[in-house]
Design a protein around this motif. Structure first.
Motif, PDB file in Angstrom:
ATOM      1  N   MET A  51       0.843  -1.195   0.000  1.00 41.68           N
ATOM      2  CA  MET A  51       0.000   0.000   0.000  1.00 41.68           C
ATOM      3  C   MET A  51       0.875   1.241   0.000  1.00 41.68           C
ATOM      4  SD  MET A  51      -1.289   0.123   4.021  1.00 41.68           S
ATOM      5  CE  MET A  51      -2.009   1.756   3.910  1.00 41.68           C
ATOM      6  N   GLY A  52       0.254   2.385  -0.250  1.00 41.97           N
ATOM      7  CA  GLY A  52       0.931   3.659  -0.075  1.00 41.97           C
ATOM      8  C   GLY A  52       0.856   4.029   1.392  1.00 41.97           C
ATOM      9  N   GLU A  53       0.831   5.309   1.663  1.00 47.20           N
ATOM     10  CA  GLU A  53       0.688   5.761   3.055  1.00 47.20           C
ATOM     11  C   GLU A  53      -0.734   5.506   3.546  1.00 47.20           C
ATOM     12  OE1 GLU A  53       1.656   9.693   5.780  1.00 47.20           O
ATOM     13  OE2 GLU A  53       1.837   9.808   3.620  1.00 47.20           O
ATOM     14  N   THR A  54      -1.684   5.707   2.659  1.00 49.51           N
ATOM     15  CA  THR A  54      -3.105   5.465   2.933  1.00 49.51           C
ATOM     16  C   THR A  54      -3.721   4.880   1.667  1.00 49.51           C
ATOM     17  OG1 THR A  54      -3.730   7.668   2.162  1.00 49.51           O
ATOM     18  CG2 THR A  54      -3.259   7.436   4.526  1.00 49.51           C
ATOM     19  N   GLY A  55      -4.991   4.555   1.750  1.00 53.45           N
ATOM     20  CA  GLY A  55      -5.709   4.105   0.561  1.00 53.45           C
ATOM     21  C   GLY A  55      -5.738   2.604   0.395  1.00 53.45           C
ATOM     22  N   LYS A  56      -5.872   2.190  -0.853  1.00 55.27           N
ATOM     23  CA  LYS A  56      -6.049   0.782  -1.190  1.00 55.27           C
ATOM     24  C   LYS A  56      -4.845  -0.059  -0.803  1.00 55.27           C
ATOM     25  CE  LYS A  56      -9.215   1.702  -4.891  1.00 55.27           C
ATOM     26  NZ  LYS A  56      -9.536   1.677  -6.293  1.00 55.27           N
ATOM     27  N   VAL A  57      -5.130  -1.340  -0.571  1.00 55.29           N
ATOM     28  CA  VAL A  57      -4.101  -2.327  -0.285  1.00 55.29           C
ATOM     29  C   VAL A  57      -4.247  -3.437  -1.316  1.00 55.29           C
ATOM     30  CG1 VAL A  57      -3.166  -3.962   1.400  1.00 55.29           C
ATOM     31  CG2 VAL A  57      -4.234  -1.834   2.192  1.00 55.29           C
ATOM     32  N   ILE A  58      -3.148  -3.836  -1.913  1.00 56.97           N
ATOM     33  CA  ILE A  58      -3.156  -4.945  -2.867  1.00 56.97           C
ATOM     34  C   ILE A  58      -2.522  -6.157  -2.203  1.00 56.97           C
ATOM     35  CG2 ILE A  58      -2.169  -5.810  -5.028  1.00 56.97           C
ATOM     36  CD1 ILE A  58      -2.575  -3.033  -6.201  1.00 56.97           C
ATOM     37  N   LYS A  59      -3.127  -7.324  -2.462  1.00 54.23           N
ATOM     38  CA  LYS A  59      -2.587  -8.578  -1.934  1.00 54.23           C
ATOM     39  C   LYS A  59      -2.449  -9.573  -3.075  1.00 54.23           C
ATOM     40  CE  LYS A  59      -3.329 -12.207   1.489  1.00 54.23           C
ATOM     41  NZ  LYS A  59      -4.155 -12.686   2.609  1.00 54.23           N
ATOM     42  N   THR A  60      -1.285 -10.206  -3.129  1.00 54.00           N
ATOM     43  CA  THR A  60      -1.049 -11.274  -4.095  1.00 54.00           C
ATOM     44  C   THR A  60      -0.750 -12.558  -3.331  1.00 54.00           C
ATOM     45  OG1 THR A  60       1.345 -10.961  -4.272  1.00 54.00           O
ATOM     46  CG2 THR A  60      -0.043  -9.613  -5.718  1.00 54.00           C
ATOM     47  N   ALA A  61      -1.038 -13.680  -3.959  1.00 53.24           N
ATOM     48  CA  ALA A  61      -0.783 -14.973  -3.333  1.00 53.24           C
ATOM     49  C   ALA A  61       0.676 -15.398  -3.473  1.00 53.24           C
ATOM     50  CB  ALA A  61      -1.686 -16.041  -3.945  1.00 53.24           C
ATOM     51  N   SER A  62       1.384 -14.750  -4.389  1.00 48.26           N
ATOM     52  CA  SER A  62       2.760 -15.134  -4.676  1.00 48.26           C
ATOM     53  C   SER A  62       3.474 -13.976  -5.348  1.00 48.26           C
ATOM     54  CB  SER A  62       2.759 -16.347  -5.615  1.00 48.26           C
ATOM     55  OG  SER A  62       4.035 -16.604  -6.144  1.00 48.26           O
ATOM     56  N   LEU A  63       4.791 -13.935  -5.193  1.00 52.91           N
ATOM     57  CA  LEU A  63       5.593 -12.959  -5.917  1.00 52.91           C
ATOM     58  C   LEU A  63       5.409 -13.143  -7.419  1.00 52.91           C
ATOM     59  CD1 LEU A  63       8.565 -12.573  -7.510  1.00 52.91           C
ATOM     60  CD2 LEU A  63       7.782 -10.761  -5.974  1.00 52.91           C
ATOM     61  N   LEU A  64       5.164 -14.367  -7.859  1.00 51.99           N
ATOM     62  CA  LEU A  64       5.010 -14.637  -9.285  1.00 51.99           C
ATOM     63  C   LEU A  64       3.815 -13.911  -9.898  1.00 51.99           C
ATOM     64  CD1 LEU A  64       5.990 -18.406  -9.486  1.00 51.99           C
ATOM     65  CD2 LEU A  64       7.359 -16.392 -10.077  1.00 51.99           C
ATOM     66  N   ASP A  65       2.890 -13.435  -9.078  1.00 55.19           N
ATOM     67  CA  ASP A  65       1.798 -12.614  -9.599  1.00 55.19           C
ATOM     68  C   ASP A  65       2.326 -11.262 -10.077  1.00 55.19           C
ATOM     69  OD1 ASP A  65      -0.316 -14.445  -9.192  1.00 55.19           O
ATOM     70  OD2 ASP A  65      -0.419 -13.878  -7.078  1.00 55.19           O
ATOM     71  N   LEU A  66       3.460 -10.819  -9.540  1.00 55.67           N
ATOM     72  CA  LEU A  66       4.076  -9.558  -9.949  1.00 55.67           C
ATOM     73  C   LEU A  66       5.206  -9.768 -10.954  1.00 55.67           C
ATOM     74  CD1 LEU A  66       4.415  -7.780  -6.480  1.00 55.67           C
ATOM     75  CD2 LEU A  66       2.588  -7.534  -8.161  1.00 55.67           C
ATOM     76  N   LEU A  67       5.781 -10.939 -10.964  1.00 58.27           N
ATOM     77  CA  LEU A  67       6.942 -11.238 -11.805  1.00 58.27           C
ATOM     78  C   LEU A  67       6.780 -12.659 -12.362  1.00 58.27           C
ATOM     79  CD1 LEU A  67       9.719  -9.984 -12.631  1.00 58.27           C
ATOM     80  CD2 LEU A  67      10.683 -11.177 -10.654  1.00 58.27           C
ATOM     81  N   PRO A  68       5.847 -12.841 -13.320  1.00 54.42           N
ATOM     82  CA  PRO A  68       5.486 -14.194 -13.748  1.00 54.42           C
ATOM     83  C   PRO A  68       6.591 -14.983 -14.440  1.00 54.42           C
ATOM     84  CG  PRO A  68       4.386 -12.561 -15.114  1.00 54.42           C
ATOM     85  CD  PRO A  68       5.062 -11.817 -13.997  1.00 54.42           C
ATOM     86  N   LEU A  69       7.539 -14.345 -15.053  1.00 55.26           N
ATOM     87  CA  LEU A  69       8.625 -15.062 -15.724  1.00 55.26           C
ATOM     88  C   LEU A  69       9.936 -14.825 -14.985  1.00 55.26           C
ATOM     89  CD1 LEU A  69       7.661 -14.274 -19.423  1.00 55.26           C
ATOM     90  CD2 LEU A  69       7.212 -16.369 -18.137  1.00 55.26           C
ATOM     91  N   ALA A  70       9.909 -15.061 -13.694  1.00 52.26           N
ATOM     92  CA  ALA A  70      11.053 -14.759 -12.835  1.00 52.26           C
ATOM     93  C   ALA A  70      12.278 -15.575 -13.221  1.00 52.26           C
ATOM     94  CB  ALA A  70      10.694 -15.028 -11.373  1.00 52.26           C
ATOM     95  N   PHE A  71      13.417 -14.903 -13.209  1.00 48.25           N
ATOM     96  CA  PHE A  71      14.714 -15.545 -13.416  1.00 48.25           C
ATOM     97  C   PHE A  71      15.086 -16.258 -12.127  1.00 48.25           C
ATOM     98  CE2 PHE A  71      19.357 -15.501 -13.129  1.00 48.25           C
ATOM     99  CZ  PHE A  71      19.699 -16.048 -14.360  1.00 48.25           C
ATOM    100  N   GLY A  72      15.678 -17.433 -12.242  1.00 50.15           N
ATOM    101  CA  GLY A  72      16.060 -18.171 -11.041  1.00 50.15           C
ATOM    102  C   GLY A  72      17.286 -19.036 -11.242  1.00 50.15           C
TER     103      GLY A  72
END
Length: 161
Positions: free
Chosen positions: A135-156
């Motif tokens: 979240m920012g300082e206030t306002g909406k909050v986003i929740k993901t079940a996994s980091l892969l929701d933000l970085l689907p083709l992650a290097f590993g």
């Protein structure tokens, strides 16, 4: 040639008050430590709180330096500490909050690319997803079940074999 569509699922809460007990507690800690960030150059303070599977909670804040590349983001401060002090203990979730000095941080602020990559490495290493809340300082909050929701083709590490 084939075209593949990637998609992610996120949960969006209208505000902090909609979070359940564990998520609310973790985000509260991230908010609390955010104000202790050392951000004299950007004045953009970030707080992170990590819940480990053993119940321990680790916090971190961004740490800036006059030689800009020498600083470190809140997420990496916390995740590297967790890895050093609790090796082998899985990370269950991480809560992140950011605040600009002018109070304009009302939109959720997600992790930068370097932090996403670092979190991805831990998620791959432990073979279980890491829930993320931001979240920012206030306002909406986003929740993901996994980091892969933000970085689907992650290097590993598998690419290095």
């Amino acid at each position: 040639m084939q075209e593949v569509k990637l998609s992610s699922t996120i949960k969006v809460f209208d505000n902090f008050d909609e979070l359940d007990g564990d998520d609310s507690s973790l985000m509260s800690l991230a908010i609390e430590v955010r104000d202790t960030a050392y951000a004299p150059y950007s004045t953009f303070k970030v707080g992170a709180a990590i819940l480990l599977e053993n119940g321990e909670i680790i916090t971190g804040t961004n740490q800036e330096n006059a030689a800009y590349p020498s600083g470190l983001c809140a997420e990496r401060v916390a995740i590297f500490y967790a890895g050093a002090q609790y090796p082998g203990v899985a990370i269950k979730k991480i809560a992140i909050t950011a605040a600009a000095s002018d109070g304009s941080s009302t939109e959720p602020v997600s992790s930068c690319g370097a932090c996403r990559q670092s979190i991805a490495e831990y998620e791959q290493k432990q073979k279980t997803p890491i829930e993320m809340l931001f979240m920012g300082e206030t306002g909406k909050v986003i929740k993901t079940a996994s980091l892969l929701d933000l970085l689907p083709l992650a290097f590993g590490a598998d690419y290095l074999k």
